[in-house]
Design an enzyme around this catalytic site. Structure first.
Site, PDB file in Angstrom:
ATOM      1  N   ILE A 140      44.795  23.591  27.600  1.00 42.27           N
ATOM      2  CA  ILE A 140      43.412  24.056  27.450  1.00 42.27           C
ATOM      3  C   ILE A 140      43.088  24.441  26.015  1.00 42.27           C
ATOM      4  O   ILE A 140      41.953  24.787  25.713  1.00 42.27           O
ATOM      5  CB  ILE A 140      43.109  25.256  28.379  1.00 42.27           C
ATOM      6  CG1 ILE A 140      44.181  26.337  28.209  1.00 42.27           C
ATOM      7  CG2 ILE A 140      42.979  24.803  29.817  1.00 42.27           C
ATOM      8  CD1 ILE A 140      43.840  27.619  28.947  1.00 42.27           C
ATOM      9  N   GLY A 141      44.056  24.394  25.156  1.00 42.60           N
ATOM     10  CA  GLY A 141      43.751  24.746  23.770  1.00 42.60           C
ATOM     11  C   GLY A 141      44.921  24.464  22.854  1.00 42.60           C
ATOM     12  O   GLY A 141      46.058  24.268  23.297  1.00 42.60           O
ATOM     13  N   ALA A 142      44.610  24.421  21.587  1.00 41.13           N
ATOM     14  CA  ALA A 142      45.654  24.250  20.577  1.00 41.13           C
ATOM     15  C   ALA A 142      45.197  24.950  19.321  1.00 41.13           C
ATOM     16  O   ALA A 142      44.012  24.869  18.955  1.00 41.13           O
ATOM     17  CB  ALA A 142      45.885  22.769  20.302  1.00 41.13           C
ATOM     18  N   PHE A 170      49.336  26.830  15.245  1.00 40.70           N
ATOM     19  CA  PHE A 170      50.759  27.038  15.479  1.00 40.70           C
ATOM     20  C   PHE A 170      51.128  27.032  16.954  1.00 40.70           C
ATOM     21  O   PHE A 170      52.244  27.348  17.313  1.00 40.70           O
ATOM     22  CB  PHE A 170      51.196  28.396  14.885  1.00 40.70           C
ATOM     23  CG  PHE A 170      50.710  28.601  13.485  1.00 40.70           C
ATOM     24  CD1 PHE A 170      51.326  27.954  12.435  1.00 40.70           C
ATOM     25  CD2 PHE A 170      49.625  29.420  13.222  1.00 40.70           C
ATOM     26  CE1 PHE A 170      50.874  28.129  11.136  1.00 40.70           C
ATOM     27  CE2 PHE A 170      49.159  29.604  11.927  1.00 40.70           C
ATOM     28  CZ  PHE A 170      49.792  28.946  10.876  1.00 40.70           C
ATOM     29  N   ARG A 215      50.216  25.826  21.326  1.00 40.61           N
ATOM     30  CA  ARG A 215      49.499  25.076  22.347  1.00 40.61           C
ATOM     31  C   ARG A 215      49.311  26.023  23.524  1.00 40.61           C
ATOM     32  O   ARG A 215      50.165  26.880  23.804  1.00 40.61           O
ATOM     33  CB  ARG A 215      50.305  23.858  22.784  1.00 40.61           C
ATOM     34  CG  ARG A 215      50.414  22.848  21.657  1.00 40.61           C
ATOM     35  CD  ARG A 215      50.524  21.430  22.173  1.00 40.61           C
ATOM     36  NE  ARG A 215      51.856  21.155  22.695  1.00 40.61           N
ATOM     37  CZ  ARG A 215      52.115  20.128  23.502  1.00 40.61           C
ATOM     38  NH1 ARG A 215      51.154  19.331  23.901  1.00 40.61           N
ATOM     39  NH2 ARG A 215      53.345  19.915  23.912  1.00 40.61           N
ATOM     40  N   ASP A 271      41.487  38.325  12.374  1.00 39.93           N
ATOM     41  CA  ASP A 271      41.182  36.893  12.546  1.00 39.93           C
ATOM     42  C   ASP A 271      40.046  36.708  13.554  1.00 39.93           C
ATOM     43  O   ASP A 271      40.084  35.815  14.418  1.00 39.93           O
ATOM     44  CB  ASP A 271      42.443  36.141  12.992  1.00 39.93           C
ATOM     45  CG  ASP A 271      42.348  34.636  12.704  1.00 39.93           C
ATOM     46  OD1 ASP A 271      41.463  34.228  11.927  1.00 39.93           O
ATOM     47  OD2 ASP A 271      43.162  33.875  13.264  1.00 39.93           O
ATOM     48  N   ASN A 276      38.574  32.475  18.382  1.00 37.56           N
ATOM     49  CA  ASN A 276      39.456  33.508  18.932  1.00 37.56           C
ATOM     50  C   ASN A 276      38.724  34.493  19.846  1.00 37.56           C
ATOM     51  O   ASN A 276      39.231  35.560  20.164  1.00 37.56           O
ATOM     52  CB  ASN A 276      40.152  34.270  17.793  1.00 37.56           C
ATOM     53  CG  ASN A 276      41.127  33.366  17.049  1.00 37.56           C
ATOM     54  OD1 ASN A 276      41.576  32.361  17.603  1.00 37.56           O
ATOM     55  ND2 ASN A 276      41.445  33.706  15.806  1.00 37.56           N
ATOM     56  N   ASP A 282      43.920  35.992  20.498  1.00 37.97           N
ATOM     57  CA  ASP A 282      44.709  35.574  19.337  1.00 37.97           C
ATOM     58  C   ASP A 282      44.970  36.729  18.360  1.00 37.97           C
ATOM     59  O   ASP A 282      44.340  36.836  17.300  1.00 37.97           O
ATOM     60  CB  ASP A 282      44.030  34.398  18.622  1.00 37.97           C
ATOM     61  CG  ASP A 282      44.942  33.777  17.570  1.00 37.97           C
ATOM     62  OD1 ASP A 282      46.052  34.311  17.351  1.00 37.97           O
ATOM     63  OD2 ASP A 282      44.547  32.772  16.963  1.00 37.97           O
TER      64      ASP A 282
HETATM   65  N1  LIG Z   1      43.882  33.107  27.377  1.00 31.74           N
HETATM   66  C1  LIG Z   1      43.265  31.977  27.119  1.00 31.74           C
HETATM   67  N2  LIG Z   1      42.445  31.426  28.028  1.00 31.74           N
HETATM   68  C2  LIG Z   1      41.804  30.266  27.750  1.00 31.74           C
HETATM   69  N3  LIG Z   1      41.935  29.577  26.602  1.00 31.74           N
HETATM   70  C3  LIG Z   1      42.748  30.081  25.657  1.00 31.74           C
HETATM   71  C4  LIG Z   1      43.462  31.294  25.867  1.00 31.74           C
HETATM   72  N4  LIG Z   1      44.193  31.543  24.772  1.00 31.74           N
HETATM   73  C5  LIG Z   1      43.947  30.544  23.915  1.00 31.74           C
HETATM   74  N5  LIG Z   1      43.075  29.653  24.437  1.00 31.74           N
HETATM   75  C6  LIG Z   1      42.588  28.437  23.786  1.00 31.74           C
HETATM   76  O1  LIG Z   1      43.575  27.935  22.909  1.00 31.74           O
HETATM   77  C7  LIG Z   1      43.113  27.926  21.559  1.00 31.74           C
HETATM   78  C8  LIG Z   1      44.242  28.302  20.635  1.00 31.74           C
HETATM   79  O2  LIG Z   1      44.714  29.571  20.958  1.00 31.74           O
HETATM   80  P1  LIG Z   1      45.051  30.628  19.838  1.00 31.74           P
HETATM   81  O3  LIG Z   1      43.868  30.828  18.986  1.00 31.74           O
HETATM   82  O4  LIG Z   1      45.568  31.847  20.487  1.00 31.74           O
HETATM   83  O5  LIG Z   1      46.196  29.846  19.059  1.00 31.74           O
HETATM   84  P2  LIG Z   1      46.666  29.978  17.536  1.00 31.74           P
HETATM   85  O6  LIG Z   1      47.680  28.927  17.259  1.00 31.74           O
HETATM   86  O7  LIG Z   1      47.114  31.353  17.304  1.00 31.74           O
HETATM   87  O8  LIG Z   1      45.345  29.704  16.771  1.00 31.74           O
HETATM   88  P3  LIG Z   1      44.990  29.723  15.231  1.00 31.74           P
HETATM   89  O9  LIG Z   1      44.833  28.304  14.864  1.00 31.74           O
HETATM   90  O10 LIG Z   1      43.694  30.483  15.249  1.00 31.74           O
HETATM   91  O11 LIG Z   1      46.069  30.427  14.510  1.00 31.74           O
HETATM   92  C9  LIG Z   1      41.942  28.906  21.548  1.00 31.74           C
HETATM   93  O12 LIG Z   1      41.015  28.648  20.568  1.00 31.74           O
HETATM   94  C10 LIG Z   1      41.372  28.745  22.938  1.00 31.74           C
HETATM   95  O13 LIG Z   1      40.506  27.643  22.979  1.00 31.74           O
HETATM   96 MG   LIG Z   2      43.367  31.046  17.175  1.00 32.82          MG
END
Ligand SMILES: Nc1ncnc2c1ncn2[C@@H]1O[C@H](COP(=O)(O)OP(=O)(O)OP(=O)(O)O)[C@@H](O)[C@H]1O
Ligand SMILES: [Mg+2]
Length: 498
Positions: free
Chosen positions: A256-258, A261, A263, A370, A375, A387
């Site tokens: 559902i997201g990436a 760093f 997935r 952030d 986020n 995040d």
């Molecule tokens: N609890 C959640 N429920 C639904 N979707 C989520 C959840 N956590 C993260 N996502 C999805 O996944 C994506 C990436 O998550 P997250 O921002 O936590 O990862 P990250 O690698 O830390 O991101 P960044 O690139 O900001 O460092 C988010 O933008 C969101 O779309």
């Molecule tokens: Mg993020």
């Protein structure tokens, strides 16, 4: 402490199998105590083995079978020892140290971290440490010595030093029994079962949570000493084929997201039948420093606890050198909305809810660093701040790693960390501005300069009140930006308080 050293010595004797110590009276007395202690510990081990058996897991049944066979073998041996009145001569000491002291049971060049696969453990279970037929002993009084076999070299320099601390130097002499030729191969053998059992017996290390203000809650770790010996061993040991907690506990539904760093997957937790999000790092975290850094996200989430506008945190673990985080599942992130035009009322709702989250976070002494549409997640129409990968302490006691530069104020880029809470306020201002614009911010230098300089273009169709508030939130001077509480109390939000 004395007894501890005694145990260490005996564990070493058991491991080496053929090293005998000429004991002083003092040592014999100590062994009596230690043998009782060992029996007690064995009782605990066997209880663990029999009581904690998961009913439906094939891998863990195989694992349990191995544990059981080893347990019963050890128990038989201990039983026979019990019946024997002359305890002083026995070499069966089974203590937690035996399982938790890699330096005593691990021959050089043996990679325990990658070898923990019970399904592939076809090696025979270790036989109980019966007395070996030995040839005449030979005295050895060097400070250190090396026991060489055809397969490996085992330096006993440290062992000797430990023994010297424990034993009376004047009275102790170490005699090394020569092994019979067919026993040499076994000298360095460590059963994978013993390793598995050790992991099972040993709880994971406790790390101090730097976000928790009340030290007393985290200062005590009853297993701290013993765990510290295994600290770098454990995170990796629970990984590998067949022991995946992720696959055992969750059914993966879809990605559902990436992020940069990580997935994120929508998953079903097998045992409770509920849906969650599981986020895991895409990079393997081999170094302790990398792992600690990644852990800061979960430590911040754990320290924060529940808030309706902060994404819920359930648990986390290391597997395959990756950090897994089980989170509350949300519907999508706000960035989906930043390409749509949304009404002022919706804007106010989002702003109010995230200000509420920030007030909560800041009151816990934490800065998010952030805040951006990516986020902020939406669940059933409610906004949740997520995040916490850049979260730090407001008191600057932790390193500062700022988030997405497009949303950062100038002062943080200048490494001025005096008002970290106001960094979040600035970022929330930029986030709202982006939502109003209806298109994502670019990396453009002129746009960035305007935003960081507090120059907000007119926003047609939106109230002056809102534009005024946004302007102060994005002020160049952090001290002039309102706090999260002040935003919350702004009369403009009376329109949505309804
Ligand atoms: N609890 C959640 N429920 C639904 N979707 C989520 C959840 N956590 C993260 N996502 C999805 O996944 C994506 C990436 O998550 P997250 O921002 O936590 O990862 P990250 O690698 O830390 O991101 P960044 O690139 O900001 O460092 C988010 O933008 C969101 O779309
Ligand atoms: Mg993020």
């Amino acid at each position: 402490m004395f007894e501890k050293k005694g145990r260490t010595l005996l564990a070493k004797r058991k491991t080496l199998g053929t090293i005998k110590t000429r004991r002083t009276k003092k040592n014999r007395k100590m062994e009596g105590t230690l043998e009782r202690h060992s029996l007690l510990q064995f009782g605990q081990l066997s209880k663990l083995s029999f009581d904690n058996r998961p009913p439906s897991n094939v891998a863990s049944s195989a694992f349990q079978g191995l544990l059981d066979s080893e347990s019963s073998e050890l128990r038989n041996h201990l039983g026979s020892v019990d019946a024997d009145a002359d305890c002083g001569e026995k070499e069966f000491i089974l203590s937690q140290d035996f399982f938790c002291t890699p330096d005593y049971i691990t021959p050089d060049n043996q990679n325990l971290m990658s070898g923990l696969d019970i399904s592939k453990d076809h090696s025979p279970c270790p036989r109980s440490p019966v007395k070996l037929n030995t040839v005449k002993s030979k005295r050895c009084r060097q400070d250190s010595f090396t026991l060489k076999t055809s397969n490996f070299t085992w330096s006993t320099k440290h062992s000797r030093e430990d023994e010297q601390e424990t034993d009376d130097i004047d009275t102790d002499e170490i005699m090394v029994d020569k092994l019979q030729a067919n026993q040499t191969e076994r000298t360095g053998y460590v059963s994978q079962t013993a390793v598995a059992l050790r992991c099972r017996v040993m709880p994971p290390p406790c790390f101090k949570n730097p976000y928790v203000m009340n030290e007393s809650e985290t200062a005590t770790d009853p297993f701290g000493y013993q765990r510290s010996k295994c600290a770098s061993f454990l995170p990796a040991s629970i990984s590998g084929d067949g022991l995946s907690r992720y696959l055992t506990d969750f059914h993966e539904i879809q990605q559902i997201g990436a992020g940069n760093f990580s997935r994120v997957f929508k998953v079903l937790k097998r045992i409770d039948g509920c849906l969650y999000a599981v986020k895991y790092s895409t990079r393997k975290l081999y170094l302790d420093s990398e792992r600690r850094k990644a852990m800061m996200e979960v430590q911040a989430l754990a320290a924060l606890g529940f808030h309706e506008n902060v994404v819920g945190y359930y648990s986390s673990w290391f597997e395959n050198e990756q950090l897994y985080i089980q989170l509350e599942l949300c519907d999508h992130s706000l960035s989906k909305k930043s390409s749509l035009k949304i009404s002022e009322r919706e804007i106010l709702v989002i702003m109010h809810q995230i200000a509420k989250a920030l007030q909560f976070v800041h009151e816990k002494g934490i800065a998010h660093l952030d805040v951006k549409p990516d986020n902020i997640y939406i669940k059933n129409g409610v906004c949740k701040l997520g995040d916490f990968g850049c979260a730090t302490r407001l008191d600057k006691s932790l390193p500062v790693e700022e988030g997405d530069a497009r949303y950062m104020p100038q002062e943080i880029l200048n490494e001025n960390y005096e008002h970290l809470d106001k960094v979040d306020i600035f970022s929330l201002g930029v986030t709202v501005y982006e939502l109003i614009r209806g298109s994502p911010l670019t990396e453009s230098r002129s746009q960035s300069l305007n935003i960081k300089g507090g120059k907000l273009p007119l926003l047609p169709g939106h109230s002056l009140q809102l534009q005024q508030l946004l302007k102060t939130m994005m002020d160049r001077d952090p001290t002039r930006r309102p706090s999260a509480r002040e935003i919350m109390e702004h009369p403009m939000f009376d329109r949505i308080r309804g």
